[in-house]
Scaffold this motif. Structure first.
Motif, PDB file in Angstrom:
ATOM      1  N   ARG A 111     110.126  33.318  12.152  1.00  0.00           N
ATOM      2  CA  ARG A 111     110.593  34.654  11.760  1.00  0.00           C
ATOM      3  C   ARG A 111     110.622  35.613  12.955  1.00  0.00           C
ATOM      4  O   ARG A 111     111.608  36.325  13.174  1.00  0.00           O
ATOM      5  N   GLU A 165     113.388  34.584  15.452  1.00  0.00           N
ATOM      6  CA  GLU A 165     114.704  34.341  14.855  1.00  0.00           C
ATOM      7  C   GLU A 165     115.206  32.941  15.206  1.00  0.00           C
ATOM      8  O   GLU A 165     116.330  32.754  15.692  1.00  0.00           O
ATOM      9  N   ASP A 183     116.696  29.307  15.074  1.00  0.00           N
ATOM     10  CA  ASP A 183     117.833  28.713  14.375  1.00  0.00           C
ATOM     11  C   ASP A 183     117.562  27.273  13.950  1.00  0.00           C
ATOM     12  O   ASP A 183     118.068  26.826  12.912  1.00  0.00           O
ATOM     13  N   GLU A 190     113.753  31.351   5.541  1.00  0.00           N
ATOM     14  CA  GLU A 190     114.196  31.523   6.922  1.00  0.00           C
ATOM     15  C   GLU A 190     115.166  30.424   7.356  1.00  0.00           C
ATOM     16  O   GLU A 190     116.180  30.694   7.992  1.00  0.00           O
ATOM     17  N   ARG A 208     118.841  27.186  10.174  1.00  0.00           N
ATOM     18  CA  ARG A 208     119.392  28.387   9.544  1.00  0.00           C
ATOM     19  C   ARG A 208     120.800  28.128   9.004  1.00  0.00           C
ATOM     20  O   ARG A 208     121.280  28.849   8.115  1.00  0.00           O
TER      21      ARG A 208
END
Length: 329
Positions: A133, A136, A138, A161, A181
């Motif tokens: 988190r 960020e 991927d 997430e 993601r």
């Protein structure tokens, strides 16, 4: 009249050196050990679990050589200084470049890849999700992924997430997985290995598809595991580069000094840590004994440019997590 015999010149010079012959012998003995250690790396000699372990410690061999050379200088053992100094310089040419960044800003789509060996699934699931988190992330590559850890990761919010996954969970160290993601399509790029090594195609809008492999080659330090580790490293090297961007992320159980990993990188990969000047950052163990080394890597094909690399401790894991920021060109 008493006559004195002239002392031989070489004995007179030896006696004048600090410590005399005893120190010379001890320094020579230590130097021979160092030279044998360095030869393993310089000649690419890995033939059992013991030599694999010694090669993994090559950065410490470089430090050892520098100390011996300094002692030889202070003690005026010139031959020892010359030999040890030359070998130490040769090691430095192998080790030091990985601490110097060679990256340049690249145009493309950023891809953040996090990888962690979870130590038989005992890693703190909430801490892993927090890293995902906070940074960020991927793509997440998980090694030693157990069904119990999958449950804890879901409870900690991993699905919110990274909703897409290719998980091959298993007991103890058997399982591995990829969470992302963006949508994943499972591939079958690698032959069957002792520990799961799933592969998948990441399909991201606005970016070329990227092949992802969660790497976990067998630990080579067991009484009968070296040959299997060697074969699994060879299998990774036989993955053909097809022009599709590819990321190999995980626990290779190998450092940049091992001939098998260097051979794999030589087929066309870039090590993200070395490219960004972080190649000496240790990833295992989480503590300070045995001496820490870098066993975890993110390797990329030429279509991907590494931009940064970082390492994070995670409670409950014996490896540190690694995070690579990449650009898909």
């Amino acid at each position: 009249m008493t006559r004195t015999l002239a002392e031989p010149e070489e004995e007179r010079l030896e006696r004048r050196k600090p410590g005399g012959g005893v120190v010379t012998a001890l320094l020579a003995l230590v130097s021979l050990g160092f030279l044998a250690w360095a030869a393993l790396r310089l000649a690419g000699m890995e033939f059992d679990r013991y030599t694999v372990a010694l090669v993994a410690l090559t950065p410490y061999a470089l430090l050892t050589g520098a100390v011996i050379a300094l002692l030889a200088l202070l003690l005026r053992r010139w031959l020892t200084l010359l030999i040890v100094g030359l070998v130490t310089v040769a090691l430095a040419f192998s080790v030091v470049p990985r601490a110097v960044s060679s990256t340049a800003p690249a145009q493309g789509v950023a891809l953040r890849v996090l990888s962690i060996n979870t130590y038989f699934g005992q890693a703190d699931a909430a801490a892993i999700v927090d890293l995902v988190r906070q940074h960020e992330v991927d793509v997440l590559s998980l090694q030693e992924l157990t069904p119990e850890l999958v449950g804890r990761l879901d409870a900690a919010g991993l699905g919110a997430e990274l909703p897409h996954r290719v998980f091959h969970a298993g007991p103890m160290a058997d399982g591995s997985g990829i969470a992302a993601r963006y949508p994943l399509r499972e591939l079958d790029l690698l032959p069957k290995s002792t520990l799961a090594q799933p592969t998948a195609l990441l399909q991201r809008p606005g970016s070329p598809p990227v092949e992802i492999a969660a790497v976990h080659t067998l630990y080579p330090m067991g009484a009968d595991t070296y040959s299997r580790w060697r074969q699994e490293m060879i299998d990774l090297g036989q993955l053909r580069l097809t022009g599709t961007p590819r990321v190999l992320a995980g626990d290779f159980n190998a450092t940049l000094d091992h001939a098998r990993l260097r051979s794999l990188i030589g087929t066309g990969y870039t090590d993200a840590a070395a490219a960004t000047g972080s190649g000496l950052r240790a990833t295992w163990p989480a503590g300070w004994f045995p001496p820490p080394v870098a066993l975890d890597h993110v390797l990329t094909t030429p279509e991907i440019a590494p931009q940064s690399f970082d390492v994070f401790p995670v409670s409950g894991a014996d490896h540190r997590a690694i995070l690579a920021t990449l650009v898909v060109k």
